[in-house]
Design a protein around this motif. Structure first.
Motif, PDB file in Angstrom:
ATOM      1  N   ARG A 120       0.821  -1.220   0.000  1.00  0.00           N
ATOM      2  CA  ARG A 120       0.000   0.000   0.000  1.00  0.00           C
ATOM      3  C   ARG A 120       0.850   1.263   0.000  1.00  0.00           C
ATOM      4  N   LEU A 178       4.058   7.440   2.958  1.00  0.00           N
ATOM      5  CA  LEU A 178       3.374   6.767   4.059  1.00  0.00           C
ATOM      6  C   LEU A 178       1.999   7.362   4.330  1.00  0.00           C
ATOM      7  N   GLU A 218      -0.841   6.565   3.468  1.00  0.00           N
ATOM      8  CA  GLU A 218      -1.883   5.583   3.783  1.00  0.00           C
ATOM      9  C   GLU A 218      -1.970   5.335   5.290  1.00  0.00           C
ATOM     10  N   TYR A 219      -0.874   5.604   6.004  1.00  0.00           N
ATOM     11  CA  TYR A 219      -0.825   5.347   7.436  1.00  0.00           C
ATOM     12  C   TYR A 219      -0.814   6.645   8.251  1.00  0.00           C
ATOM     13  N   VAL A 220      -0.019   7.605   7.807  1.00  0.00           N
ATOM     14  CA  VAL A 220       0.066   8.919   8.456  1.00  0.00           C
ATOM     15  C   VAL A 220      -0.003   9.957   7.350  1.00  0.00           C
TER      16      VAL A 220
END
Length: 899
Positions: A566, A616, A618-620
């Motif tokens: 991802r 990143l 998708e996460y942060v």
């Protein structure tokens, strides 16, 4: 003079660093408020617009970079491009004559970096490779990008990093623009020498336009600088024992010589930049860049110096104990022979650069571009010395009650002569120091030329790799250094000479160090009137050298654009193959006999590089993790590569020994690794943390080595046992590591609350350490240019036309490269510096004065002193103070107007 011991300066003692750390680790949840959506749609200019543009460059780059962009045409955020660069994370400037001049990247000396102008390597007026950034007017530049990790397609890159100065591209502008900038300048030290003004000014004009239905663009800029310099300086020479004090004081250490001087400068620089940008269609673009600058500097130095080594005694001695060492810090000196100095120095620098780049889009997703460039730098310098005093050395004419007080805390020392050293009736021209001549003059000359050609082809791809590039470049650089040393003797068999009244000038006061004044006269007129030339000093022939470098470089590079699970990933991977052929010339000097020498070598390097940027989000949200790995090189200092040698046969051992340069040097080589985590909070804000590690496989330091002196001139009567002897010269040796962390925050407070709109802060702090000892294993000297802590803080406000900013730059103590005796390279232990700058302005946004802005700027607001300590400690480990210099506040008032 403040006494400084050998104390560490931890990060926590710096308010800047503490503020930066808090900003970095503060919560960012408030950034998600609805106010962010509204603010992000506003188009801003000025300080905030510059910050947003710089952040966009950093965010979009494959490599780890830092960037500065101009607030508007002719408006970079500082009066000097060096000051702007020094505010970037991991970079710092060294002051020379009060100006930020050379830049250290990530703890490495300036020679480890490369300076580009519009992507092309530049020559330098320095003795080596490092650029002197005060040669480039900030008004003519559109921005600066600093590459901390290399890209295989960059054919000129440094081991520590690469600084790329960028001009504007006229076809990238929306419309015609004409900008004017004028400022008046005042130095807070005032006029410390009669006839040398403390006032100056600067002015610039920039013109950008588009023609032929926006297919032809033109940008022309001119900048003029007339800046005063006013410098007050105290310098100690050396400290020692055997001081003829009362019994029981044999262990007391005393100052063995010192000087107090007042220097005034007039610095005039004219710079011209021109860009012709031609783009007849979407497939072809051709750009021609031209740059020229001339920097003229004149200075007068007047003051007093003395040698108190072996011929003096003391009365009323005052002794203080510092760090276990007993120092003579006050009293009176008997039989002192002070020297009155009147020196006049000049320097003229000329830089020229031309570059022509043409890019062409071809069929089937292919494109090609070619680049031709030329750069040259010339320096002409004259440094002179004249001496006057009570009489010749050892004649008995002396000051027998010369008072002194050297504080152990903060402050300057105080010296109180008992003789009137302004009186032309008793102060005569003479060789007071016993140096074998009555005046001297040096003429260093530096010339540097660089020609380069590059061709690049590119094809766009689909899939894991987004594109493929390959290219070839060739460059030829030739640099030379010469120095003519002329000594002078007074007429009439070096008779004591009275200075005529018609060339005597108003007294120069040194009252800030306790000395009422010294006799002041025109040293140029004195040299013409009172002196004859002596035979030329042949020893300086070692400083006559030339180096030619030819570099052929081929590279291949793949752009990466893919997805790992991802996580989107972009970046590049590539490799360079570099072949360098170098030749050097110099002089062999022995007992006045001079012989030409030549030498050289060639070497090859394979330099792989990798840059990866992991999204990143998708996460942060809006967060990126960057990784860089590369093998990097920095070519040796050119002065170290000289073929010149001074040598002779020792009369006792009958063995050859000497010292000089080494034309067979190979570069510094390192494996570099970088990791950076960046979190963006809209267009104008981000926080980041970075770590870097440079594993230097070798380092160049002076070594005592075996050397074959066959054919070397030997005019002496001593016959050597053999031709194999020893030489002290720079050579490739053991390396080590340089590593560090960098913390950065740029926050616009309007994202947190609407009432704070317009306020913002930029902060950075870096900590760096190294295992390298530049004088070789087992020595204690620090790596030149490395400050353990570097920090910057800028707080600003900009709204409704008003703008204000206050900035502080801090760097901890470091070992710096300086200009030493007779303009030769030397090193100095420079103490921590903290400099504060302030700028306030207002821009009319409507009415008849629209686009007119006024500005008040104060640089070095706190008049931060430049302080150094002696290079070797006392037996207790404490260090003696060496130099205390103030340059004065620089205050500027100006107008900017844009059509």
């Amino acid at each position: 003079m403040a006494y400084q011991g050998n104390k560490r300066h931890p990060l926590s003692v710096t308010p800047i660093a503490a503020a930066c750390a808090m900003l970095l680790w503060s919560t960012t949840a408030l950034a998600q408020e609805d106010t962010l959506d509204t603010a992000s749609k506003v188009v801003v200019t000025g300080i905030r617009g510059s910050i947003e543009s710089s952040i966009a460059i950093k965010k979009d780059s494959d490599s780890i970079v830092e960037a500065i962009t101009a607030e508007d045409i002719g408006k970079l955020p500082d009066s000097s491009i060096a000051e702007s660069i020094a505010r970037l994370p991991g970079l710092t400037a060294q002051r020379v004559a009060g100006r930020a001049q050379v830049i250290s990247l990530r703890g490495l000396a300036p020679d480890f970096g490369v300076t580009l102008l519009n992507g092309r390597e530049q020559t330098s007026t320095s003795n080596d490779r490092s650029a002197e950034f005060d040669q480039y007017p900030s008004e003519l530049l559109g921005g600066v990008t600093v590459y901390k990790t290399p890209d295989a397609a960059m054919t000129a890159a440094g081991l520590s990093g690469t600084i790329d100065l960028r001009a504007v591209r006229p076809l990238d502008r929306r419309e015609r623009t004409i900008a004017f900038n004028v400022r008046g300048e005042h130095n807070g030290n005032g006029s410390i020498n009669s006839g040398w003004s403390a006032n100056g000014g600067r002015a610039s004009i920039s013109y950008i336009d588009q023609f032929m239905n926006r297919t032809l663009g033109l940008a022309i800029g001119y900048a003029h600088l007339d800046s005063p310099g006013q410098q007050k300086e105290y310098k100690s020479w050396w400290w020692g024992q055997n001081n003829k004090l009362p019994p029981g004081n044999e262990d007391v250490t005393a100052l063995k010589g010192a000087e107090v001087t007042a220097t005034s400068r007039k610095q005039v620089r004219d710079g011209l930049m021109a860009v012709i940008d031609y783009k007849p269609n979407r497939d072809l673009r051709s750009v021609l860049d031209l740059y020229y600058s001339q920097f003229d500097q004149k200075e007068i130095m007047r003051g007093m110096m003395w040698n108190s080594a072996d011929t003096v005694t003391y009365t009323n001695p005052q002794i203080s104990t510092i760090g276990g060492t007993r120092l003579l810090t006050g009293g009176n000196i008997v039989n002192l022979e002070p020297i009155v100095r009147n020196d006049y120095n000049t320097r003229k620098d000329k830089l020229f650069a031309a570059g022509w780049n043409t890019s062409l889009r071809l069929a089937n997703k292919w494109s090609a571009d070619g680049d031709l460039s030329y750069s040259s730098a010339k320096r002409r310098e004259t440094t002179s010395e004249t001496y006057a005093g009570l009489g010749r050395s050892g004649s008995g004419a002396a000051d027998n009650n010369f008072g002194f007080r050297i504080p152990t805390g903060a402050g300057l020392p105080t010296f109180t002569p008992s003789v009137d050293f302004t009186n032309p009736g008793i102060i005569k021209l003479a060789d007071v120091g016993g140096w074998g001549h009555d005046a001297t003059m040096h003429h260093p000359i530096v010339e540097d030329k660089l020609s380069a050609a590059k061709v690049n082809v590119k094809r766009e791809l689909d899939g894991f790799f987004r594109d493929f590039q390959a290219g070839l470049s060739y460059s030829r650089r030739e640099k030379s250094h010469e120095d003519v040393s002329q000594r002078y003797a007074l007429k009439n068999n070096r008779a004591l000479t009275t200075v005529d009244g018609d060339i005597i000038q108003p007294t120069t006061s040194l009252a800030w160090a306790g000395i009422p004044g010294v006799l002041s006269f025109d040293p140029r007129a004195a040299l013409d009137r009172y002196y004859d030339k002596m035979p030329v000093d042949t020893d300086v022939a070692q400083q006559d050298w030339g180096v030619i470098e030819k570099q052929t470089l081929g590279y291949a590079r793949l752009g990466i654009d893919t997805q790992l699970g991802r996580v989107p990933v972009r970046g590049n991977a590539g490799v360079q193959y570099v072949h360098v052929d170098q030749q050097a010339r110099g002089k062999a000097v022995n007992g006045g006999v001079i012989t030409d020498l030549t030498g050289g070598t060639s070497y090859n390097d394979l330099l792989p590089s990798l840059n990866l940027n992991f999204d990143l989000g998708e996460y942060v949200g809006d967060t990126y993790l960057r990784f860089g790995a590369a093998k990097t090189v920095a070519r040796p200092r050119m002065s170290d590569m000289r073929a010149g040698i001074g040598a002779g046969v020792d009369a006792t051992t009958r063995m050859w020994n000497g010292g000089g340069g080494n034309p067979n040097l190979e570069p510094w080589r390192a494996n570099s690794y970088d990791l950076s985590l960046e979190h963006y909070l809209g267009k104008g804000s981000y926080v980041s943390a970075a770590y870097f590690f440079k594993d230097l496989k070798s380092y160049i330091y002076n070594q005592q080595r075996e050397f074959d002196y066959t054919g070397f001139p030997n005019p002496s009567t001593v016959v050597p046992i053999q031709n194999i002897g020893t030489i002290n010269q720079p050579a490739n040796g053991q390396g080590g590591f340089v590593r560090g962390i960098e913390l950065t925050a740029s926050l616009q407070f309007g994202m947190f609350a609407q009432r704070l709109d317009g306020f913002g802060v930029q902060a950075s702090a870096s900590g760096t350490e190294s295992s390298i000892h530049p004088n070789g294993p087992g020595t204690s000297e620090k790596l030149p240019g490395l400050s353990g802590v570097v920090a910057n803080l800028t707080v600003f406000y900009e709204k409704n036309g008003f703008s204000a900013r206050v900035s502080e730059r801090y760097r901890s103590k470091y070992r710096g490269e300086v200009t030493g005796l007779f303009a030769q390279r030397a090193f100095s232990e420079i103490l921590a510096e903290k400099q504060i700058d302030l700028q306030i302005g207002y821009e009319f946004q409507e009415g008849p004065y629209k686009n007119l802005s006024i500005m008040v700027q104060a640089n070095n607001l706190n008049n931060a002193p430049y302080q150094t300590i002696q290079g070797s400690p006392f037996s207790s480990g404490a260090y003696a103070p060496e130099r205390y210099t103030t340059y004065g506040r620089q205050v500027l008032v100006g107008l900017n107007y844009k059509l």
